[in-house]
Each structure stands twice: as C-alpha cells, then as structure tokens.
Motif scaffolding. Sequence first.
Motif, PDB file in Angstrom:
ATOM      1  N   ILE A 214       0.842  -1.203   0.000  1.00 53.04           N
ATOM      2  CA  ILE A 214       0.000   0.000   0.000  1.00 53.04           C
ATOM      3  C   ILE A 214       0.877   1.253   0.000  1.00 53.04           C
ATOM      4  O   ILE A 214       0.627   2.194  -0.761  1.00 53.04           O
ATOM      5  CB  ILE A 214      -0.971  -0.003   1.203  1.00 53.04           C
ATOM      6  N   ASP A 215       1.904   1.268   0.834  1.00 47.93           N
ATOM      7  CA  ASP A 215       2.806   2.421   0.890  1.00 47.93           C
ATOM      8  C   ASP A 215       3.492   2.651  -0.455  1.00 47.93           C
ATOM      9  O   ASP A 215       3.620   3.791  -0.909  1.00 47.93           O
ATOM     10  CB  ASP A 215       3.859   2.235   1.986  1.00 47.93           C
ATOM     11  N   ALA A 216       3.925   1.568  -1.101  1.00 49.64           N
ATOM     12  CA  ALA A 216       4.586   1.689  -2.406  1.00 49.64           C
ATOM     13  C   ALA A 216       3.607   2.229  -3.454  1.00 49.64           C
ATOM     14  O   ALA A 216       3.976   3.078  -4.271  1.00 49.64           O
ATOM     15  CB  ALA A 216       5.150   0.338  -2.846  1.00 49.64           C
ATOM     16  N   ALA A 217       2.366   1.754  -3.425  1.00 52.62           N
ATOM     17  CA  ALA A 217       1.357   2.230  -4.378  1.00 52.62           C
ATOM     18  C   ALA A 217       1.040   3.705  -4.147  1.00 52.62           C
ATOM     19  O   ALA A 217       0.896   4.474  -5.103  1.00 52.62           O
ATOM     20  CB  ALA A 217       0.088   1.384  -4.267  1.00 52.62           C
TER      21      ALA A 217
ATOM     22  N   LEU B  71       1.613   6.665  -6.851  1.00 51.41           N
ATOM     23  CA  LEU B  71       0.506   7.530  -7.256  1.00 51.41           C
ATOM     24  C   LEU B  71       0.875   8.993  -7.088  1.00 51.41           C
ATOM     25  O   LEU B  71       0.732   9.793  -8.018  1.00 51.41           O
ATOM     26  CB  LEU B  71      -0.753   7.217  -6.437  1.00 51.41           C
ATOM     27  N   TRP B  72       1.332   9.379  -5.901  1.00 51.72           N
ATOM     28  CA  TRP B  72       1.580  10.790  -5.632  1.00 51.72           C
ATOM     29  C   TRP B  72       2.821  11.319  -6.343  1.00 51.72           C
ATOM     30  O   TRP B  72       2.897  12.491  -6.674  1.00 51.72           O
ATOM     31  CB  TRP B  72       1.608  11.055  -4.129  1.00 51.72           C
ATOM     32  N   THR B  73       3.783  10.441  -6.640  1.00 51.00           N
ATOM     33  CA  THR B  73       4.925  10.860  -7.448  1.00 51.00           C
ATOM     34  C   THR B  73       4.458  11.162  -8.866  1.00 51.00           C
ATOM     35  O   THR B  73       4.854  12.170  -9.475  1.00 51.00           O
ATOM     36  CB  THR B  73       6.005   9.763  -7.454  1.00 51.00           C
ATOM     37  N   THR B  74       3.581  10.316  -9.398  1.00 52.36           N
ATOM     38  CA  THR B  74       3.026  10.546 -10.732  1.00 52.36           C
ATOM     39  C   THR B  74       2.177  11.813 -10.766  1.00 52.36           C
ATOM     40  O   THR B  74       2.295  12.624 -11.693  1.00 52.36           O
ATOM     41  CB  THR B  74       2.186   9.323 -11.180  1.00 52.36           C
ATOM     42  N   ILE B  75       1.336  11.991  -9.751  1.00 51.78           N
ATOM     43  CA  ILE B  75       0.512  13.207  -9.670  1.00 51.78           C
ATOM     44  C   ILE B  75       1.408  14.439  -9.626  1.00 51.78           C
ATOM     45  O   ILE B  75       1.125  15.445 -10.285  1.00 51.78           O
ATOM     46  CB  ILE B  75      -0.432  13.169  -8.441  1.00 51.78           C
ATOM     47  N   ASN B  76       2.493  14.369  -8.867  1.00 51.11           N
ATOM     48  CA  ASN B  76       3.424  15.494  -8.774  1.00 51.11           C
ATOM     49  C   ASN B  76       3.980  15.854 -10.149  1.00 51.11           C
ATOM     50  O   ASN B  76       4.098  17.034 -10.493  1.00 51.11           O
ATOM     51  CB  ASN B  76       4.553  15.162  -7.798  1.00 51.11           C
ATOM     52  N   GLU B  77       4.293  14.845 -10.955  1.00 48.91           N
ATOM     53  CA  GLU B  77       4.799  15.100 -12.304  1.00 48.91           C
ATOM     54  C   GLU B  77       3.698  15.661 -13.208  1.00 48.91           C
ATOM     55  O   GLU B  77       3.929  16.599 -13.966  1.00 48.91           O
ATOM     56  CB  GLU B  77       5.356  13.809 -12.894  1.00 48.91           C
ATOM     57  N   LEU B  78       2.505  15.081 -13.125  1.00 47.39           N
ATOM     58  CA  LEU B  78       1.409  15.477 -14.009  1.00 47.39           C
ATOM     59  C   LEU B  78       0.898  16.895 -13.733  1.00 47.39           C
ATOM     60  O   LEU B  78       0.486  17.595 -14.667  1.00 47.39           O
ATOM     61  CB  LEU B  78       0.244  14.499 -13.886  1.00 47.39           C
TER      62      LEU B  78
ATOM     63  N   LYS C 280       3.593  16.071  -0.746  1.00 48.85           N
ATOM     64  CA  LYS C 280       4.638  16.342   0.243  1.00 48.85           C
ATOM     65  C   LYS C 280       4.897  15.114   1.117  1.00 48.85           C
ATOM     66  O   LYS C 280       6.038  14.781   1.419  1.00 48.85           O
ATOM     67  CB  LYS C 280       4.221  17.530   1.113  1.00 48.85           C
ATOM     68  N   LYS C 281       3.838  14.421   1.502  1.00 47.45           N
ATOM     69  CA  LYS C 281       3.946  13.255   2.386  1.00 47.45           C
ATOM     70  C   LYS C 281       4.607  12.062   1.694  1.00 47.45           C
ATOM     71  O   LYS C 281       5.400  11.339   2.300  1.00 47.45           O
ATOM     72  CB  LYS C 281       2.562  12.869   2.871  1.00 47.45           C
ATOM     73  N   HIS C 282       4.278  11.836   0.432  1.00 48.17           N
ATOM     74  CA  HIS C 282       4.675  10.605  -0.238  1.00 48.17           C
ATOM     75  C   HIS C 282       5.825  10.726  -1.223  1.00 48.17           C
ATOM     76  O   HIS C 282       6.203   9.735  -1.854  1.00 48.17           O
ATOM     77  CB  HIS C 282       3.466   9.984  -0.958  1.00 48.17           C
ATOM     78  N   THR C 283       6.355  11.921  -1.414  1.00 47.70           N
ATOM     79  CA  THR C 283       7.486  12.060  -2.328  1.00 47.70           C
ATOM     80  C   THR C 283       8.665  12.681  -1.590  1.00 47.70           C
ATOM     81  O   THR C 283       8.504  13.380  -0.603  1.00 47.70           O
ATOM     82  CB  THR C 283       7.138  12.941  -3.550  1.00 47.70           C
ATOM     83  N   THR C 284       9.829  12.415  -2.124  1.00 52.53           N
ATOM     84  CA  THR C 284      11.030  13.005  -1.528  1.00 52.53           C
ATOM     85  C   THR C 284      11.348  14.334  -2.180  1.00 52.53           C
ATOM     86  O   THR C 284      12.073  15.145  -1.635  1.00 52.53           O
ATOM     87  CB  THR C 284      12.243  12.057  -1.669  1.00 52.53           C
ATOM     88  N   ASP C 285      10.794  14.531  -3.402  1.00 52.73           N
ATOM     89  CA  ASP C 285      11.000  15.796  -4.109  1.00 52.73           C
ATOM     90  C   ASP C 285      10.063  16.857  -3.557  1.00 52.73           C
ATOM     91  O   ASP C 285       9.029  16.559  -3.007  1.00 52.73           O
ATOM     92  CB  ASP C 285      10.716  15.638  -5.604  1.00 52.73           C
ATOM     93  N   LYS C 286      10.440  18.095  -3.778  1.00 54.75           N
ATOM     94  CA  LYS C 286       9.545  19.186  -3.422  1.00 54.75           C
ATOM     95  C   LYS C 286       8.399  19.218  -4.430  1.00 54.75           C
ATOM     96  O   LYS C 286       8.615  18.911  -5.610  1.00 54.75           O
ATOM     97  CB  LYS C 286      10.289  20.524  -3.430  1.00 54.75           C
ATOM     98  N   PRO C 287       7.193  19.559  -4.015  1.00 51.08           N
ATOM     99  CA  PRO C 287       6.073  19.613  -4.953  1.00 51.08           C
ATOM    100  C   PRO C 287       6.334  20.591  -6.085  1.00 51.08           C
ATOM    101  O   PRO C 287       6.897  21.661  -5.881  1.00 51.08           O
ATOM    102  CB  PRO C 287       4.908  20.099  -4.090  1.00 51.08           C
ATOM    103  N   ASN C 288       5.937  20.204  -7.287  1.00 49.49           N
ATOM    104  CA  ASN C 288       6.003  21.132  -8.428  1.00 49.49           C
ATOM    105  C   ASN C 288       4.872  22.129  -8.279  1.00 49.49           C
ATOM    106  O   ASN C 288       3.804  21.780  -7.855  1.00 49.49           O
ATOM    107  CB  ASN C 288       5.827  20.376  -9.752  1.00 49.49           C
ATOM    108  N   LYS C 289       5.135  23.376  -8.652  1.00 49.97           N
ATOM    109  CA  LYS C 289       4.083  24.391  -8.532  1.00 49.97           C
ATOM    110  C   LYS C 289       3.483  24.693  -9.853  1.00 49.97           C
ATOM    111  O   LYS C 289       3.910  24.421 -10.875  1.00 49.97           O
ATOM    112  CB  LYS C 289       4.661  25.650  -7.900  1.00 49.97           C
TER     113      LYS C 289
END
Length: 69
Positions: free
Chosen positions: A19-22, A26-33, A60-69
Amino acid sequence: MKSLEEAVRAAKKERDEAIDAAEKKLWTTINELKGRYHGAQTDIAQILDITRDTILKNVKKHTTDKPNK
C-alpha cells in the motif's frame, strides 16, 4: 513452522508495504502530471474528487521531491 500470529503479522506487513509503495507511486506521478500545464492541478483535483490542498499534502507526504508548482 510459523505460529498463526507470526503468519498474520507477516501478511499484514507485506500488505502495508505494498500500500505504501502504491501511494508513493501515485503521488509521485501526480506530482509530475500537475506541472504539465497551467491548471493541471485543478483538473487533477476534479478528476480525483479531492481538493488541491489534499494534492499538495499527499505529494509532500509521499514524495522526496519538493512539490512542483
């Protein structure tokens, strides 16, 4: 032979890790999109039926990168 408790705990741990990996994927992909075009984050929020703030918090919670704005 594992006890029942050990087997259940191992299965739960495996499920929790999946679940954590999924969630991270998801949130890494959303951050890119959400950086694709102006207004993409709003469109994503509408598609997922969540708020833009929820997107920012989860990115912010699920990625190590800063959120894209």
